[in-house]
Motif scaffolding. Structure first.
Motif, mmCIF file in Angstrom:
data_model
loop_
_atom_site.group_PDB
_atom_site.id
_atom_site.type_symbol
_atom_site.label_atom_id
_atom_site.label_comp_id
_atom_site.label_asym_id
_atom_site.label_seq_id
_atom_site.Cartn_x
_atom_site.Cartn_y
_atom_site.Cartn_z
ATOM 1 N N GLU A 66 -5.153 -3.826 0.008
ATOM 2 C CA GLU A 66 -5.766 -4.860 -0.841
ATOM 3 C C GLU A 66 -5.000 -5.065 -2.136
ATOM 4 O O GLU A 66 -5.041 -6.143 -2.714
ATOM 5 C CB GLU A 66 -7.206 -4.476 -1.173
ATOM 6 N N LEU A 67 -4.304 -4.035 -2.603
ATOM 7 C CA LEU A 67 -3.620 -4.082 -3.894
ATOM 8 C C LEU A 67 -2.136 -4.421 -3.816
ATOM 9 O O LEU A 67 -1.557 -4.881 -4.802
ATOM 10 C CB LEU A 67 -3.777 -2.732 -4.607
ATOM 11 N N CYS A 68 -1.510 -4.199 -2.674
ATOM 12 C CA CYS A 68 -0.059 -4.381 -2.545
ATOM 13 C C CYS A 68 0.337 -5.825 -2.848
ATOM 14 O O CYS A 68 -0.085 -6.751 -2.172
ATOM 15 C CB CYS A 68 0.389 -3.992 -1.135
ATOM 16 N N PHE A 69 1.166 -5.986 -3.874
ATOM 17 C CA PHE A 69 1.594 -7.316 -4.301
ATOM 18 C C PHE A 69 2.313 -8.065 -3.182
ATOM 19 O O PHE A 69 2.116 -9.266 -3.004
ATOM 20 C CB PHE A 69 2.562 -7.226 -5.497
ATOM 21 N N VAL A 70 3.149 -7.350 -2.464
ATOM 22 C CA VAL A 70 3.954 -7.996 -1.427
ATOM 23 C C VAL A 70 3.063 -8.426 -0.260
ATOM 24 O O VAL A 70 3.134 -9.566 0.196
ATOM 25 C CB VAL A 70 5.105 -7.076 -0.964
ATOM 26 N N ALA A 71 2.206 -7.537 0.226
ATOM 27 C CA ALA A 71 1.322 -7.881 1.349
ATOM 28 C C ALA A 71 0.401 -9.041 0.994
ATOM 29 O O ALA A 71 0.131 -9.902 1.831
ATOM 30 C CB ALA A 71 0.502 -6.662 1.776
ATOM 31 N N ARG A 72 -0.065 -9.070 -0.249
ATOM 32 C CA ARG A 72 -0.959 -10.157 -0.678
ATOM 33 C C ARG A 72 -0.240 -11.507 -0.695
ATOM 34 O O ARG A 72 -0.882 -12.552 -0.704
ATOM 35 C CB ARG A 72 -1.513 -9.857 -2.070
ATOM 36 N N SER A 73 1.080 -11.501 -0.688
ATOM 37 C CA SER A 73 1.867 -12.730 -0.756
ATOM 38 C C SER A 73 2.254 -13.276 0.616
ATOM 39 O O SER A 73 2.840 -14.355 0.703
ATOM 40 C CB SER A 73 3.140 -12.470 -1.575
ATOM 41 N N MET A 74 1.954 -12.549 1.671
ATOM 42 C CA MET A 74 2.361 -12.952 3.016
ATOM 43 C C MET A 74 1.336 -13.899 3.640
ATOM 44 O O MET A 74 0.153 -13.835 3.330
ATOM 45 C CB MET A 74 2.511 -11.724 3.919
ATOM 46 N N ASN A 75 1.803 -14.743 4.554
ATOM 47 C CA ASN A 75 0.898 -15.640 5.266
ATOM 48 C C ASN A 75 0.717 -15.205 6.724
ATOM 49 O O ASN A 75 0.379 -16.000 7.577
ATOM 50 C CB ASN A 75 1.396 -17.084 5.193
ATOM 51 N N PHE A 76 0.948 -13.930 6.982
ATOM 52 C CA PHE A 76 0.754 -13.354 8.309
ATOM 53 C C PHE A 76 0.080 -12.002 8.124
ATOM 54 O O PHE A 76 0.130 -11.416 7.039
ATOM 55 C CB PHE A 76 2.084 -13.213 9.062
ATOM 56 N N PRO A 77 -0.546 -11.471 9.170
ATOM 57 C CA PRO A 77 -1.230 -10.183 9.037
ATOM 58 C C PRO A 77 -0.264 -9.025 8.790
ATOM 59 O O PRO A 77 0.798 -8.945 9.399
ATOM 60 C CB PRO A 77 -1.928 -9.991 10.389
ATOM 61 N N VAL A 78 -0.658 -8.159 7.869
ATOM 62 C CA VAL A 78 0.044 -6.901 7.627
ATOM 63 C C VAL A 78 -0.967 -5.812 7.968
ATOM 64 O O VAL A 78 -1.946 -5.621 7.257
ATOM 65 C CB VAL A 78 0.529 -6.767 6.174
ATOM 66 N N GLU A 79 -0.754 -5.163 9.091
ATOM 67 C CA GLU A 79 -1.683 -4.156 9.586
ATOM 68 C C GLU A 79 -1.158 -2.766 9.254
ATOM 69 O O GLU A 79 0.033 -2.606 8.970
ATOM 70 C CB GLU A 79 -1.843 -4.309 11.101
ATOM 71 N N HIS A 80 -2.027 -1.790 9.298
ATOM 72 C CA HIS A 80 -1.568 -0.423 9.083
ATOM 73 C C HIS A 80 -2.324 0.518 10.002
ATOM 74 O O HIS A 80 -3.495 0.321 10.306
ATOM 75 C CB HIS A 80 -1.685 0.008 7.617
ATOM 76 N N ASP A 81 -1.598 1.524 10.476
ATOM 77 C CA ASP A 81 -2.124 2.508 11.413
ATOM 78 C C ASP A 81 -1.729 3.895 10.912
ATOM 79 O O ASP A 81 -0.798 4.508 11.422
ATOM 80 C CB ASP A 81 -1.542 2.230 12.810
ATOM 81 N N PRO A 82 -2.427 4.390 9.862
ATOM 82 C CA PRO A 82 -2.020 5.658 9.267
ATOM 83 C C PRO A 82 -2.420 6.876 10.088
ATOM 84 O O PRO A 82 -3.441 6.877 10.770
ATOM 85 C CB PRO A 82 -2.751 5.667 7.925
ATOM 86 N N VAL A 83 -1.594 7.892 10.015
ATOM 87 C CA VAL A 83 -1.907 9.211 10.565
ATOM 88 C C VAL A 83 -1.706 10.196 9.423
ATOM 89 O O VAL A 83 -0.642 10.222 8.802
ATOM 90 C CB VAL A 83 -1.000 9.573 11.762
ATOM 91 N N VAL A 84 -2.734 11.001 9.141
ATOM 92 C CA VAL A 84 -2.670 11.973 8.057
ATOM 93 C C VAL A 84 -2.942 13.347 8.643
ATOM 94 O O VAL A 84 -3.899 13.539 9.386
ATOM 95 C CB VAL A 84 -3.702 11.649 6.955
ATOM 96 N N THR A 85 -2.077 14.295 8.323
ATOM 97 C CA THR A 85 -2.235 15.664 8.817
ATOM 98 C C THR A 85 -2.251 16.622 7.628
ATOM 99 O O THR A 85 -1.710 16.312 6.564
ATOM 100 C CB THR A 85 -1.080 16.047 9.764
ATOM 101 N N PRO A 86 -2.858 17.795 7.817
ATOM 102 C CA PRO A 86 -2.868 18.784 6.732
ATOM 103 C C PRO A 86 -1.504 19.445 6.585
ATOM 104 O O PRO A 86 -0.774 19.599 7.557
ATOM 105 C CB PRO A 86 -3.930 19.787 7.163
ATOM 106 N N ASP A 87 -1.188 19.834 5.356
ATOM 107 C CA ASP A 87 0.083 20.485 5.062
ATOM 108 C C ASP A 87 0.173 21.853 5.721
ATOM 109 O O ASP A 87 1.207 22.235 6.254
ATOM 110 C CB ASP A 87 0.234 20.625 3.546
ATOM 111 N N TYR A 88 -0.926 22.577 5.722
ATOM 112 C CA TYR A 88 -0.952 23.908 6.297
ATOM 113 C C TYR A 88 -2.021 23.945 7.378
ATOM 114 O O TYR A 88 -3.204 24.069 7.064
ATOM 115 C CB TYR A 88 -1.249 24.959 5.228
#
Length: 162
Positions: free
Chosen positions: A136-158
């Protein structure tokens, strides 16, 4: 109060091969992007499909890279604000573009695939939620006229011992 920012870049064509653009195949698409105070220029060309040099970045890759970098920088900022310690971050982003019969084209979507490691296993859900806020905050993504999707994967360090 809104603040205005300006960004300047110099794009210099370096593809003169002796006869300029006398013919479509008679020149290189190579160029350099530079800006005052930067440590190095970015070696650019067009996509190899359009007679470019595959060893140089093309505008399409730079657009995907700009989206990925903007998203990452917001995620890191928001994680720091939330007290979430990130120890690794990488993104394998991919953009899709269609080309029309007349040679024009446009991106139809970009998918960001960030992979992160955080120190607190209990904050993984919070970290994934931060990706939505970063989008929602990314200046570049907010300027695009096409979808910018994200598929994050987060794992623990230890990882927990079993």
């Amino acid at each position: 109060m809104a603040r205005e920012h300006r960004y300047k870049i110099t794009n210099r064509w370096t593809g003169y091969l002796g006869s300029g653009t006398a013919t479509y195949t008679g020149y290189s698409r190579n160029h350099e992007l530079a800006s005052e105070g930067k440590s190095a220029a970015i070696a650019g060309s067009s996509d190899p499909v359009f007679r470019g040099d595959r060893t140089r970045y093309n505008p399409e890759e730079l657009l995907v890279g700009a989206l990925s970098a903007c998203h990452m920088l917001w995620v890191l900022h928001l994680c720091a604000d939330a007290g979430i310690v990130v120890t690794e971050y990488s993104d394998h982003a991919e953009g899709e573009m269609i080309e029309h019969e007349d040679g024009s084209g446009e991106f139809t979507r970009v998918v960001l695939r960030p992979r992160m490691t955080v120190t607190d296993r209990g904050r993984i859900a919070d970290t994934i939620a931060i990706h939505h806020r970063a989008h929602e905050l990314c200046f570049v993504a907010r300027s695009m006229n096409f979808p910018v999707e994200h598929d994050p994967v987060v794992t623990p360090d230890y990882p927990e011992k079993t």
